[in-house]
Design a protein around this motif. Structure first.
Motif, mmCIF file in Angstrom:
data_model
loop_
_atom_site.group_PDB
_atom_site.id
_atom_site.type_symbol
_atom_site.label_atom_id
_atom_site.label_comp_id
_atom_site.label_asym_id
_atom_site.label_seq_id
_atom_site.Cartn_x
_atom_site.Cartn_y
_atom_site.Cartn_z
ATOM 1 N N ALA A 52 10.783 -117.121 -28.702
ATOM 2 C CA ALA A 52 11.077 -116.065 -27.721
ATOM 3 C C ALA A 52 12.430 -116.368 -27.101
ATOM 4 N N ILE A 53 13.287 -115.377 -27.039
ATOM 5 C CA ILE A 53 14.573 -115.544 -26.364
ATOM 6 C C ILE A 53 14.646 -114.512 -25.258
ATOM 7 N N PHE A 54 15.065 -114.949 -24.092
ATOM 8 C CA PHE A 54 15.007 -114.028 -22.966
ATOM 9 C C PHE A 54 16.030 -114.363 -21.890
ATOM 10 N N PHE A 55 16.350 -113.317 -21.134
ATOM 11 C CA PHE A 55 17.177 -113.421 -19.941
ATOM 12 C C PHE A 55 16.304 -113.121 -18.722
ATOM 13 N N LEU A 56 16.626 -113.751 -17.611
ATOM 14 C CA LEU A 56 15.930 -113.507 -16.353
ATOM 15 C C LEU A 56 16.870 -112.910 -15.311
#
Length: 204
Positions: A52-56
Motif C-alpha cells: 500500500a502506498i499512501f499520502f496523509l
C-alpha cells in the motif's frame, strides 16, 4: 486475492507499533508511505501479499494497493544464492533504507526500482532447501532487498517461478510503473530516501 485494509486500519497498526508515518504537511516535507503486508498464511509460489502506498496530506489523503510477493520464490528457497540461506525479509520498519536506483538481477534485466542502498534490513536465512518458508536465523545487513517489477501479465509463471531471491516483487509490471512513478516524483520533489514498512495480516 490480496489483503486491502483501509487507510485508518493501516495507520492504526503503525501508530500502535510506534512506527513513523510521513505527513507531507509542509513544502519539501516527505509524504509518501510505503507499506507491505504479508499474508498470515505465506505462500512462496503466489503473489498474495500487498503493498500500500499512501499520502496523509490534509485534504488530499489517498491510497493505492498493489499485489506483490514479500517472499522468495520456491526456486531460490531450494537453491539459495547466499551460503547462509535464502533471505526472507523480517517484518518491521526500515527507516531511510531505500532509494530509487538501478536493480540488477541475475537475469540481467536491469531496471529502475526502489532499492535497499541506504541502510540495513533484517532477514531470516532459510537454508534447509525444502522449498518452504522457514522464518529462522535472523541476520541484519546490506542484502539488496529491493522493491522491483515482476511479470508482464500479472500471472505467476509456475514453470519458472524465479522472481524473488528475497526482494519485494510486484505481480504486474504495469502496476509497478505506477508505483515507481510516484516514488520518482517523491525523490525529485523531496528526497531520494524511502522508509519501507512490512506488516503482517495478523496485525489487523
Amino acid at each position: 486475492m490480496f489483503f486491502t485494509p483501509n487507510l485508518d486500519q493501516i495507520t492504526g497498526v503503525m501508530k500502535a507499533k510506534s512506527y513513523k508515518l510521513y505527513q507531507g504537511k509542509k513544502k519539501g516535507e516527505r509524504g509518501l508511505n510505503l507499506v507491505g503486508i504479508r499474508r498470515k498464511t505465506s505462500s512462496p509460489d503466489k503473489f498474495d501479499d500487498t503493498i500500500a502506498i499512501f499520502f496523509l496530506i490534509p485534504g488530499a489523503a489517498d491510497i493505492m494497493y498493489f499485489s506483490i510477493t514479500t517472499d522468495p520464490s520456491p526456486h531460490y528457497l531450494r537453491h539459495p544464492v547466499n551460503a547462509s540461506g535464502t533471505a526472507i525479509l523480517q517484518e518491521g520498519q526500515y527507516v531511510d533504507t531505500h532509494q530509487v536506483a538501478m536493480h540488477s538481477p541475475p537475469s540481467g534485466n536491469k531496471h529502475l526500482a526502489v532499492c535497499q542502498r541506504l541502510g540495513k534490513v533484517t532477514v531470516f536465512r532459510d537454508n534447509n532447501k525444502d522449498g518452504k518458508l522457514n522464518f529462522v536465523n535472523p541476520q541484519s545487513g546490506m542484502f539488496g532487498i529491493n522493491i522491483h517489477k515482476g511479470p508482464l501479465n500479472g500471472d505467476w509463471d509456475t514453470k519458472n517461478p524465479n522472481y524473488s531471491a528475497g526482494c519485494q516483487v510486484f505481480a504486474d509490471a504495469d502496476d509497478f510503473k505506477l508505483f515507481l512513478d510516484r516514488c520518482k516524483k517523491e525523490a525529485d520533489d523531496v528526497k531520494n530516501a524511502f522508509t519501507y514498512t512490512l506488516l503482517n495480516e495478523n496485525d489487523f
